[in-house]
Design a protein around this motif. Structure first.
Motif, PDB file in Angstrom:
ATOM      1  N   TYR A 195     -44.499  90.019 -54.397  1.00  0.00           N
ATOM      2  CA  TYR A 195     -44.291  90.924 -53.402  1.00  0.00           C
ATOM      3  C   TYR A 195     -45.556  90.520 -52.634  1.00  0.00           C
ATOM      4  N   MET A 196     -45.562  90.198 -51.400  1.00  0.00           N
ATOM      5  CA  MET A 196     -46.358  89.613 -50.458  1.00  0.00           C
ATOM      6  C   MET A 196     -46.746  90.626 -49.375  1.00  0.00           C
ATOM      7  N   PHE A 197     -48.064  90.912 -48.886  1.00  0.00           N
ATOM      8  CA  PHE A 197     -48.257  91.418 -47.525  1.00  0.00           C
ATOM      9  C   PHE A 197     -48.671  90.424 -46.254  1.00  0.00           C
ATOM     10  N   PHE A 198     -47.996  90.702 -45.100  1.00  0.00           N
ATOM     11  CA  PHE A 198     -48.286  90.147 -44.049  1.00  0.00           C
ATOM     12  C   PHE A 198     -49.908  89.981 -43.637  1.00  0.00           C
ATOM     13  N   GLU A 199     -50.363  91.412 -43.964  1.00  0.00           N
ATOM     14  CA  GLU A 199     -52.049  91.627 -43.669  1.00  0.00           C
ATOM     15  C   GLU A 199     -52.605  90.499 -44.411  1.00  0.00           C
ATOM     16  N   ASP A 200     -52.460  90.513 -45.840  1.00  0.00           N
ATOM     17  CA  ASP A 200     -53.131  89.619 -46.464  1.00  0.00           C
ATOM     18  C   ASP A 200     -53.116  88.052 -46.254  1.00  0.00           C
ATOM     19  N   MET A 201     -51.797  87.628 -45.582  1.00  0.00           N
ATOM     20  CA  MET A 201     -51.720  86.342 -45.362  1.00  0.00           C
ATOM     21  C   MET A 201     -52.656  86.070 -43.844  1.00  0.00           C
ATOM     22  N   VAL A 202     -52.846  87.337 -43.230  1.00  0.00           N
ATOM     23  CA  VAL A 202     -53.459  86.845 -41.958  1.00  0.00           C
ATOM     24  C   VAL A 202     -54.977  86.920 -42.485  1.00  0.00           C
ATOM     25  N   GLU A 203     -55.306  87.618 -43.365  1.00  0.00           N
ATOM     26  CA  GLU A 203     -56.812  87.706 -43.711  1.00  0.00           C
ATOM     27  C   GLU A 203     -57.240  86.340 -44.418  1.00  0.00           C
ATOM     28  N   ASP A 204     -56.150  86.058 -45.314  1.00  0.00           N
ATOM     29  CA  ASP A 204     -56.906  84.734 -46.126  1.00  0.00           C
ATOM     30  C   ASP A 204     -55.570  83.928 -46.629  1.00  0.00           C
ATOM     31  N   THR A 205     -54.942  83.152 -45.455  1.00  0.00           N
ATOM     32  CA  THR A 205     -53.704  82.152 -45.894  1.00  0.00           C
ATOM     33  C   THR A 205     -53.872  81.286 -46.956  1.00  0.00           C
ATOM     34  N   GLY A 206     -55.167  80.903 -47.236  1.00  0.00           N
ATOM     35  CA  GLY A 206     -55.346  80.100 -48.272  1.00  0.00           C
ATOM     36  C   GLY A 206     -55.101  80.557 -49.806  1.00  0.00           C
ATOM     37  N   ARG A 207     -55.743  81.924 -49.772  1.00  0.00           N
ATOM     38  CA  ARG A 207     -55.605  82.711 -51.110  1.00  0.00           C
ATOM     39  C   ARG A 207     -54.201  82.998 -51.190  1.00  0.00           C
ATOM     40  N   GLU A 208     -53.458  83.412 -50.245  1.00  0.00           N
ATOM     41  CA  GLU A 208     -51.917  83.765 -50.373  1.00  0.00           C
ATOM     42  C   GLU A 208     -51.162  82.528 -50.862  1.00  0.00           C
ATOM     43  N   VAL A 209     -51.463  81.303 -50.361  1.00  0.00           N
ATOM     44  CA  VAL A 209     -50.688  79.982 -50.934  1.00  0.00           C
ATOM     45  C   VAL A 209     -50.973  79.742 -52.284  1.00  0.00           C
ATOM     46  N   GLU A 210     -52.299  80.183 -52.670  1.00  0.00           N
ATOM     47  CA  GLU A 210     -52.564  79.957 -54.005  1.00  0.00           C
ATOM     48  C   GLU A 210     -52.025  80.783 -54.778  1.00  0.00           C
ATOM     49  N   ARG A 211     -51.940  82.091 -54.438  1.00  0.00           N
ATOM     50  CA  ARG A 211     -50.981  82.898 -55.195  1.00  0.00           C
ATOM     51  C   ARG A 211     -49.707  82.617 -55.563  1.00  0.00           C
ATOM     52  N   LEU A 212     -49.062  81.997 -54.323  1.00  0.00           N
ATOM     53  CA  LEU A 212     -47.601  81.722 -54.211  1.00  0.00           C
ATOM     54  C   LEU A 212     -47.439  80.432 -55.253  1.00  0.00           C
ATOM     55  N   CYS A 213     -48.247  79.771 -55.452  1.00  0.00           N
ATOM     56  CA  CYS A 213     -48.289  78.521 -56.288  1.00  0.00           C
ATOM     57  C   CYS A 213     -48.249  79.113 -57.913  1.00  0.00           C
ATOM     58  N   SER A 214     -49.034  79.847 -57.846  1.00  0.00           N
ATOM     59  CA  SER A 214     -49.277  80.189 -59.482  1.00  0.00           C
ATOM     60  C   SER A 214     -47.747  81.103 -59.893  1.00  0.00           C
ATOM     61  N   PHE A 215     -47.320  81.967 -58.594  1.00  0.00           N
ATOM     62  CA  PHE A 215     -46.120  82.627 -59.096  1.00  0.00           C
ATOM     63  C   PHE A 215     -44.847  81.492 -59.137  1.00  0.00           C
ATOM     64  N   LEU A 216     -44.801  80.239 -58.389  1.00  0.00           N
ATOM     65  CA  LEU A 216     -43.822  79.452 -58.497  1.00  0.00           C
ATOM     66  C   LEU A 216     -44.018  78.462 -59.627  1.00  0.00           C
ATOM     67  N   GLY A 217     -45.414  78.580 -60.171  1.00  0.00           N
ATOM     68  CA  GLY A 217     -45.622  77.619 -61.297  1.00  0.00           C
ATOM     69  C   GLY A 217     -45.728  75.890 -60.591  1.00  0.00           C
ATOM     70  N   SER A 218     -46.128  75.848 -59.323  1.00  0.00           N
ATOM     71  CA  SER A 218     -46.213  74.622 -58.925  1.00  0.00           C
ATOM     72  C   SER A 218     -47.645  73.991 -58.782  1.00  0.00           C
ATOM     73  N   SER A 219     -47.689  72.700 -59.281  1.00  0.00           N
ATOM     74  CA  SER A 219     -48.991  72.088 -59.597  1.00  0.00           C
ATOM     75  C   SER A 219     -49.120  71.394 -58.183  1.00  0.00           C
ATOM     76  N   THR A 220     -49.744  72.074 -57.107  1.00  0.00           N
ATOM     77  CA  THR A 220     -50.061  71.645 -55.918  1.00  0.00           C
ATOM     78  C   THR A 220     -51.603  71.332 -55.924  1.00  0.00           C
ATOM     79  N   SER A 221     -51.795  70.005 -55.239  1.00  0.00           N
ATOM     80  CA  SER A 221     -53.247  69.549 -55.426  1.00  0.00           C
ATOM     81  C   SER A 221     -53.994  70.408 -54.355  1.00  0.00           C
ATOM     82  N   ALA A 222     -55.193  70.643 -54.416  1.00  0.00           N
ATOM     83  CA  ALA A 222     -56.306  71.398 -53.443  1.00  0.00           C
ATOM     84  C   ALA A 222     -56.145  70.777 -52.223  1.00  0.00           C
ATOM     85  N   GLU A 223     -56.073  69.521 -51.931  1.00  0.00           N
ATOM     86  CA  GLU A 223     -55.829  69.015 -50.683  1.00  0.00           C
ATOM     87  C   GLU A 223     -54.481  69.322 -50.110  1.00  0.00           C
ATOM     88  N   GLU A 224     -53.474  69.165 -50.623  1.00  0.00           N
ATOM     89  CA  GLU A 224     -52.290  69.530 -50.325  1.00  0.00           C
ATOM     90  C   GLU A 224     -52.009  71.076 -49.772  1.00  0.00           C
TER      91      GLU A 224
END
Length: 298
Positions: A195-224
């Motif tokens: 469950y994500m919030f639009f406001e969190d995405m606006v505030e810090d997209t990087g952090r939310e992408v990070e959270r998404l990756c951990s939910f999805l169990g995806s091993s995405t590099s920091a550069e990516e």
């Protein structure tokens, strides 16, 4: 400009369907939607309209498929990469057909259906569901402008008329209140909902992408992740013909662009003091029995 002349086109009427307000574009293919066969690795992107659907869709598309190269990025609009399951628009394949034709795995599929109307197979297959919620005031403003420019939606009337429609829960896909709370409650019993919030995405997209990756169990590099965060900034997406819906003829970007502002707090430019007081009072009533909380500014 004949491609933008939709004077011949009549806007759809709203009717009550399965307990919510709907238009025929989203009910014409109902049986096939309900019988949709989800696969265990499908990812369902669920939102109330105008809560950041395209944003989250694009983040996920880049997470999984940017390795497929620039061809896809430059020529395939987002609504073909992430089909809208509910849609049945004349002259186009239905959302179900588009989803069934997806060549990629996992399939990314979007819906605006409230939780009780999501096809059963998504729950049976224990699919991952990503829900994005946006505070009611900004969501209402965004939905209002969207309906003004999208001839495939009911006529919103003026702002105060639309705000009343929104509060009455008579907008297409039903009440915002039930929608955001429905998925929030479902999350208590179905652990595969992020469950994500639009406001969190606006505030810090990087952090939310990070959270998404951990939910999805995806091993995405920091550069990516960094690259995805840049590509999905609002202004970049607004300029990107593959994500800004400028190629969809029933939407008149001259009235209002599909990607208008992407801000938190734009409601302050629309609500009068009286509207705001009335809305807050009504909101308290509607949301009194949920633990779900929103920010209307950041």
């Amino acid at each position: 400009d004949p491609i933008h002349d939709f004077s011949w086109f009549s806007r759809p009427e709203v009717f009550d369907f399965e307990g919510i307000s709907m238009i025929h574009y989203f009910t014409d293919n109902w049986e096939n939607i309900q019988n949709f066969k989800a696969r265990p690795d499908d990812i369902l992107i669920a939102t109330y309209p105008k809560a950041g659907t395209t944003w989250v869709s694009y983040v996920l598309d880049l997470l999984y498929f940017s390795k497929l190269g620039p061809e896809r990025q430059n020529s395939l609009p987002i609504f073909l990469r992430v089909p809208f399951l509910d849609g049945a628009f004349p002259g186009l394949p239905t959302g179900v057909e588009l989803a069934d034709m997806l060549p990629t795995t996992p399939r990314l599929i979007k819906t605006h259906l409230p939780v009780q109307l999501v096809p059963k197979s998504f729950w049976e297959q224990n699919c991952r569901v990503i829900y994005t919620a946006r505070n009611a005031k900004d969501n209402a403003v965004s939905y209002y402008h969207f309906n003004r420019m999208n001839m495939g939606q009911p006529d919103p009337g003026d702002w105060s008329t639309f705000l009343q429609t929104f509060m009455d829960g008579k907008t297409v896909f039903g009440p915002w209140y039930d929608h955001v709370c429905g998925y929030w409650e479902k999350k208590q019993t179905h652990s595969n909902i992020h469950y994500m919030f639009f406001e969190d995405m606006v505030e810090d997209t990087g952090r939310e992408v990070e959270r998404l990756c951990s939910f999805l169990g995806s091993s995405t590099s920091a550069e990516e992740k960094e690259r995805i965060t840049k590509a999905t900034q609002f202004d970049a997406m607004k300029q990107n013909k593959m994500t800004n819906y400028s190629t969809v003829p029933v939407m008149d970007s001259k009235i209002s662009p599909f990607m208008r502002k992407g801000k938190v707090g734009d409601w302050k430019n629309h609500f009068t003091v009286a509207q705001n007081e009335q809305f807050d009072e009504h909101y308290k009533q509607k949301m009194k029995s949920t633990t779900l909380q929103f920010r209307t500014e950041i």
